[in-house]
Scaffold this active site. Structure first.
Site, PDB file in Angstrom:
ATOM      1  N   HIS A   1      -5.610  -0.820   5.560  1.00 29.14           N
ATOM      2  CA  HIS A   1      -5.498   0.014   6.778  1.00 29.14           C
ATOM      3  C   HIS A   1      -6.596  -0.139   7.826  1.00 29.14           C
ATOM      4  O   HIS A   1      -7.353   0.802   8.098  1.00 29.14           O
ATOM      5  CB  HIS A   1      -5.332   1.497   6.428  1.00 29.14           C
ATOM      6  CG  HIS A   1      -6.207   2.025   5.325  1.00 29.14           C
ATOM      7  ND1 HIS A   1      -7.564   1.866   5.296  1.00 29.14           N
ATOM      8  CD2 HIS A   1      -5.883   2.733   4.211  1.00 29.14           C
ATOM      9  CE1 HIS A   1      -8.037   2.456   4.212  1.00 29.14           C
ATOM     10  NE2 HIS A   1      -7.050   2.982   3.535  1.00 29.14           N
TER      11      HIS A   1
ATOM     12  N   HIS B   1       0.847  -1.204   0.000  1.00 31.18           N
ATOM     13  CA  HIS B   1       0.000   0.000   0.000  1.00 31.18           C
ATOM     14  C   HIS B   1       0.882   1.255   0.000  1.00 31.18           C
ATOM     15  O   HIS B   1       1.232   1.788   1.049  1.00 31.18           O
ATOM     16  CB  HIS B   1      -0.924  -0.023   1.229  1.00 31.18           C
ATOM     17  CG  HIS B   1      -2.047   0.966   1.154  1.00 31.18           C
ATOM     18  ND1 HIS B   1      -3.274   0.731   1.731  1.00 31.18           N
ATOM     19  CD2 HIS B   1      -2.141   2.179   0.588  1.00 31.18           C
ATOM     20  CE1 HIS B   1      -4.066   1.774   1.515  1.00 31.18           C
ATOM     21  NE2 HIS B   1      -3.397   2.678   0.836  1.00 31.18           N
TER      22      HIS B   1
ATOM     23  N   HIS C   1       2.605  14.194   0.650  1.00 30.05           N
ATOM     24  CA  HIS C   1       1.966  15.463   0.280  1.00 30.05           C
ATOM     25  C   HIS C   1       3.011  16.564   0.343  1.00 30.05           C
ATOM     26  O   HIS C   1       4.039  16.405   1.005  1.00 30.05           O
ATOM     27  CB  HIS C   1       0.809  15.787   1.236  1.00 30.05           C
ATOM     28  CG  HIS C   1      -0.331  14.817   1.138  1.00 30.05           C
ATOM     29  ND1 HIS C   1      -1.141  14.733   0.020  1.00 30.05           N
ATOM     30  CD2 HIS C   1      -0.790  13.875   2.002  1.00 30.05           C
ATOM     31  CE1 HIS C   1      -2.056  13.779   0.214  1.00 30.05           C
ATOM     32  NE2 HIS C   1      -1.856  13.245   1.406  1.00 30.05           N
TER      33      HIS C   1
ATOM     34  N   ASP D   1       0.952   2.516   3.742  1.00 28.01           N
ATOM     35  CA  ASP D   1       0.043   3.560   3.275  1.00 28.01           C
ATOM     36  C   ASP D   1       0.812   4.884   3.140  1.00 28.01           C
ATOM     37  O   ASP D   1       0.284   5.957   3.477  1.00 28.01           O
ATOM     38  CB  ASP D   1      -1.180   3.719   4.182  1.00 28.01           C
ATOM     39  CG  ASP D   1      -2.299   4.526   3.514  1.00 28.01           C
ATOM     40  OD1 ASP D   1      -2.153   4.895   2.331  1.00 28.01           O
ATOM     41  OD2 ASP D   1      -3.311   4.791   4.185  1.00 28.01           O
TER      42      ASP D   1
ATOM     43  N   ASN E   1      -6.083   9.131   7.074  1.00 29.51           N
ATOM     44  CA  ASN E   1      -7.357   8.463   6.861  1.00 29.51           C
ATOM     45  C   ASN E   1      -7.129   6.983   6.557  1.00 29.51           C
ATOM     46  O   ASN E   1      -6.400   6.687   5.628  1.00 29.51           O
ATOM     47  CB  ASN E   1      -8.100   9.128   5.692  1.00 29.51           C
ATOM     48  CG  ASN E   1      -9.530   8.639   5.589  1.00 29.51           C
ATOM     49  OD1 ASN E   1     -10.113   8.199   6.560  1.00 29.51           O
ATOM     50  ND2 ASN E   1     -10.082   8.680   4.390  1.00 29.51           N
TER      51      ASN E   1
HETATM   52  O1  DOR Z   1      -4.428   9.182   4.585  1.00 27.16           O
HETATM   53  C1  DOR Z   1      -4.691   8.772   3.464  1.00 27.16           C
HETATM   54  N1  DOR Z   1      -4.082   9.272   2.377  1.00 27.16           N
HETATM   55  N2  DOR Z   1      -5.624   7.827   3.311  1.00 27.16           N
HETATM   56  C2  DOR Z   1      -6.072   7.434   2.111  1.00 27.16           C
HETATM   57  O2  DOR Z   1      -6.907   6.577   2.051  1.00 27.16           O
HETATM   58  C3  DOR Z   1      -5.573   8.073   0.881  1.00 27.16           C
HETATM   59  C4  DOR Z   1      -4.226   8.632   1.107  1.00 27.16           C
HETATM   60  C5  DOR Z   1      -3.811   9.573   0.024  1.00 27.16           C
HETATM   61  O3  DOR Z   1      -3.963   9.226  -1.158  1.00 27.16           O
HETATM   62  O4  DOR Z   1      -3.269  10.626   0.347  1.00 27.16           O
HETATM   63 ZN    ZN Z   2      -7.119   4.101   1.912  1.00 28.36          ZN
END
Ligand code: DOR
Ligand code: ZN
Length: 436
Positions: free
Chosen positions: A240, A68, A317, A313, A286
């Protein structure tokens, strides 16, 4: 040829957890043996030069396989791209990544799957396996051409980032994916329940006046998807998992023999909602961080096998995005470079989890579930390996991170226990924390 001498090998696929000597030749693991003399090694090398590494006090294990990872290419290369992400991966001990499909555009057809796969091959660091979306445009309305995308190299299907809200669409997806043999990866989130929530609903969210997401936003969909996969006899992987209720639902489904695997992220094992502050968005993720009782249930679930897989995950950003007010910053934690070290320091050292279980869940189990190479050091297997030094300490700082992202809660902090050599297919790609 490589000779890793007197190193503690952890290989759950062969139930090895003991001091060994490991020989690597031609990109493959050649031999694992508790004792090897120099003469024996030279005889096996047949004239080829031998690089000897003294592994005393260190661990060697199969490279982590991260199922992930958000790599953001195509379309959001200011956050991350396939080259920077796959370099960050090997710096963190991850030798293969499954690239999530919520890019711009989303990976919903064969040519885009092939693009991700080829960019991964060009980068030539961690192995990159594309995940395709489940529905066209991730709109939840029309299924993608799954068989075609599998031909192009997709290893799973997921609308991750978004839940498939329509239960009939999810049922159809599980049914159709059976024709490919590939799992559907579900991001379990009932949008009506999560709404505009920013963190888990509870005392900390109330105190800070941040809109809350109830635990049921996840568990309701976990329950739905478990019922649907049981009925269709499809193949489901739950991304997750973050609530104690979800863990219990999965435990009961597994006892009934449902074909489901579930994943947990390091941040949900380490942090909880009480640690969130309104002025720092690094822990805004998330699904949101749960309560201490959730964290306990996740650790217990990982210990007893209810949760099968650890995955990062990794959600990179830009600094500008994460610098916005809490309500406006995007969800996500960048973690490829720190996740293993954080798990070591926060869970293995305090004896909450064994390193053997961590490697099983982060390497062997992913390889098995998604049919990938690696995850083992059996002779003949590709030499995707990590040499881990439990004493190596490092300050996490922008100058040394190779990911483009800085959105990690460990920035400015010291972690101890790091991969100090990493090989992919027998090629050394990281040495002393520097990506080669
Ligand atoms: O925190 C998250 N960021 N959860 C997600 O499901 C998507 C991910 C993202 O693409 O930034
Ligand atoms: Zn997700």
């Amino acid at each position: 040829m490589w000779w890793l001498k007197d190193v503690w090998v952890i290989d759950p696929s062969q139930k090895i957890s003991s001091p060994q000597n490991v020989l690597v030749q031609g990109g493959q693991v050649m031999e694992i043996s508790p004792s090897l003399t120099e003469e024996e090694v030279l005889a096996k090398a047949q004239g080829e030069s031998v690089e000897t590494i003294n592994g005393k006090g260190k661990f060697l294990f199969p490279g982590l396989i991260d199922v992930h990872t958000h790599l953001r290419e195509p379309g959001q290369e200011d956050k991350e791209d396939i080259l920077s992400g796959s370099r960050a991966a090997v710096r963190g001990g991850i030798t293969a990544i499954m690239a999530m499909a919520n890019t711009v555009p989303v990976i919903d057809n064969r040519s885009l799957v092939e693009f991700v796969r080829l960019q991964g091959e060009r980068a030539n660091y961690a192995r990159v396996y594309p995940i395709g979306t489940v529905t066209k445009g991730m709109q939840g309305v029309e299924l993608v051409e799954m068989a075609d995308m599998k031909e192009g190299g997709a290893v799973a299907f997921s609308d991750d980032g978004k839940n498939i809200q329509n239960a009939e669409m999810m049922r159809l997806a599980l049914e159709y994916a059976k024709l490919t043999g590939l799992p559907i990866i579900s991001h379990c989130e009932d949008k009506e329940l999560s709404g505009e929530g920013l963190m888990r609903r509870g005392i900390p969210s109330t105190r800070m006046g941040l809109r809350g997401i109830p635990a049921s936003a996840e568990s309701v969909i976990v329950a739905r998807d478990l019922l649907l996969v049981e009925e269709t006899k499809g193949k489901l992987h739950l991304a997750h998992i973050s609530t104690k209720e979800s863990v219990e639902l999965i435990r009961r489904a597994k006892a009934r023999g449902v074909d489901v695997t579930a994943e947990v992220n390091p941040h949900h094992l380490i942090f909880c909602d009480e640690e969130i502050t309104i002025t720092n968005t690094d822990l805004k993720v998330n699904p949101p961080l749960g309560m201490p009782a959730d964290r306990e249930a996740l650790i217990e679930g990982l210990r007893d096998g209810t949760l099968d897989i650890i995955a990062t995950d990794h959600a990179p950003h830009t600094q500008a995005e994460k610098a916005r007010p809490f309500a406006e910053a995007p969800f996500g934690i960048a973690s490829l470079e720190t996740a293993l070290s954080a798990v070591w320091q926060h869970l293995v050292v305090p004896r909450r989890l064994s390193l053997d279980r961590v490697i099983e869940a982060w390497s062997y189990a992913p390889a098995k579930r998604f049919g990938l190479r690696g995850g083992t050091l059996k002779p003949g297997a590709p030499a995707d390996m990590v040499l881990f030094d439990p004493d190596f300490a490092e300050i996490i700082e922008p100058a040394t991170l190779v990911s483009k992202a800085r959105n990690t809660p460990f920035l400015g902090k010291t972690l101890q226990g790091f991969p100090v050599m990493v090989w992919v297919n027998g090629r050394l790609v990281q040495r002393n924390r520097t990506v080669l």
